[in-house]
Design a protein around this motif. Sequence first.
Motif, short mmCIF file in Angstrom:
data_model
loop_
_atom_site.label_atom_id
_atom_site.label_comp_id
_atom_site.label_asym_id
_atom_site.label_seq_id
_atom_site.Cartn_x
_atom_site.Cartn_y
_atom_site.Cartn_z
N ARG A 149 0.83 -1.21 0.00
CA ARG A 149 0.00 0.00 0.00
C ARG A 149 0.87 1.25 0.00
N ILE A 150 0.50 2.22 -0.84
CA ILE A 150 1.32 3.42 -0.99
C ILE A 150 0.52 4.69 -0.76
N PHE A 151 1.23 5.73 -0.34
CA PHE A 151 0.74 7.11 -0.36
C PHE A 151 1.66 7.90 -1.28
N LYS A 152 1.12 8.97 -1.85
CA LYS A 152 1.92 9.86 -2.68
C LYS A 152 2.72 10.81 -1.79
N VAL A 153 3.99 10.95 -2.09
CA VAL A 153 4.81 11.93 -1.39
C VAL A 153 4.30 13.32 -1.75
N GLY A 154 4.01 14.10 -0.74
CA GLY A 154 3.44 15.42 -0.99
C GLY A 154 1.94 15.41 -1.11
N GLY A 155 1.32 14.24 -0.94
CA GLY A 155 -0.14 14.13 -0.99
C GLY A 155 -0.74 14.50 0.35
N LEU A 156 -2.02 14.20 0.51
CA LEU A 156 -2.75 14.59 1.71
C LEU A 156 -2.22 13.91 2.97
N ARG A 157 -1.65 12.70 2.82
CA ARG A 157 -1.24 11.93 3.99
C ARG A 157 0.25 11.99 4.27
N VAL A 158 1.05 12.49 3.36
CA VAL A 158 2.51 12.55 3.55
C VAL A 158 2.91 14.02 3.55
N LYS A 159 3.37 14.49 4.72
CA LYS A 159 3.67 15.91 4.89
C LYS A 159 5.08 16.09 5.45
N THR A 160 5.53 17.35 5.49
CA THR A 160 6.83 17.66 6.05
C THR A 160 6.69 18.80 7.05
N ASP A 161 7.53 18.78 8.07
CA ASP A 161 7.45 19.81 9.10
C ASP A 161 8.47 20.93 8.81
N TYR A 220 9.89 14.30 7.04
CA TYR A 220 8.61 13.82 6.50
C TYR A 220 7.92 12.89 7.50
N TYR A 221 6.59 12.92 7.45
CA TYR A 221 5.79 12.05 8.31
C TYR A 221 4.48 11.72 7.63
N ILE A 222 3.84 10.66 8.10
CA ILE A 222 2.52 10.23 7.61
C ILE A 222 1.49 10.61 8.67
N THR A 223 0.43 11.25 8.26
CA THR A 223 -0.61 11.63 9.21
C THR A 223 -1.62 10.49 9.36
N PHE A 224 -2.15 10.35 10.57
CA PHE A 224 -3.24 9.40 10.80
C PHE A 224 -4.06 9.84 11.99
N GLN A 225 -5.31 9.43 11.98
CA GLN A 225 -6.22 9.78 13.06
C GLN A 225 -6.04 8.78 14.19
N ASN A 226 -5.58 9.26 15.33
CA ASN A 226 -5.29 8.41 16.48
C ASN A 226 -6.22 8.84 17.61
N GLY A 227 -7.39 8.20 17.68
CA GLY A 227 -8.40 8.64 18.63
C GLY A 227 -8.97 9.97 18.19
#
Length: 336
Positions: free
Chosen positions: A17-29, A34-41
């Motif tokens: 399973r992949i996400f696009k770099v620079g897409g909605l789920r892969v961001k940079t601070d 770089y990090y992957i966002t996810f809903q944790n609670g």
Amino acid sequence: MSDRAFIAVGENIHCTRIFKVGGLRVKTDDEKEYYITFQNGDIEDRLPIPAHFKESADWESGKVKHCAVAFWQALHGASEAQQKGVEYLKNLAVLQEKAGATYLDINVDEYSTDVAERVELIRWAVENAQSASSLPVSIDSSNIDILRAGLEACDRSRSKPMLNSVSLERKDAVEVAADQKAVVIASAAGEKDLPSSPEARMQNIDAIIAKLYDKGYANGDIHVDPLVFPISTDGNNGNTFIETVSKVREKYGEDIHIVAGLSNISFGMPNRKLINQVFSWLCVQAGADGGIVDPLQINGTILAGLDSSSEQFKLAEDLLTGKDDFGMNFITAFRS
């Protein structure tokens, strides 16, 4: 819609399973990490992406295998990153169960090239998925040792685990499935090729089911996969699959199950979610009762709620049934 319950083999815990770099789920601070966002609670959390993932060919092509990132962090990351990796994977299991999944399909094949490492990883993955979810697990691998290790780690107090998959090219998997008392996905793949016609697929299906019968399998523990090929490569691929589904249901009756990687149909096309949902609906009408799917996008409730009279539905239906030559009407509507 059919009265049968839809069997969703949730495919979200896959190292493919992949996400696009620079897409909605892969961001940079701000520090360019770089990090992957996810809903944790109740919070939006971050799964850090290790440096070596950013040196891979996948990253160069704009992709990152997010489950592989989570597995690596869970096993090798520093304390906080390790915790995020575990939470990320458990969250995938929980979300699929809430969305109506029937099985959690786990695949670690693309984590590394080291079989021994993947054998240990599949055991770990099964144990952690089961700690987060009450669902039975499906073990998906091209390697027999990984299949066996994954099934051995399954909690036997639940429904039977699933082996994904057996076929004429993988006859040794039948023995593993029988030894582990697992239900099976039985693929229409041949010994050396993938059949294109309904008749060739049925010939292979008949042969692999005969081998399962020899091991004492009943139809209720067999999930036939007639093989889905992309509509983008052949406008008749949807019809061919649906015709094979009807043939399987007619020959083997109501007890056997029919599932497949339904989202394969939309590779190379725009608006894949719509195509996948309409195709799944059409397959259920023809006699299928499940799929290897993302249950957040395809499940019994979603399919029952589709409006088959809507313009969007009919555009996708025409594409899938060969009435829209080369998909031009669908593509034009999508662009506009």
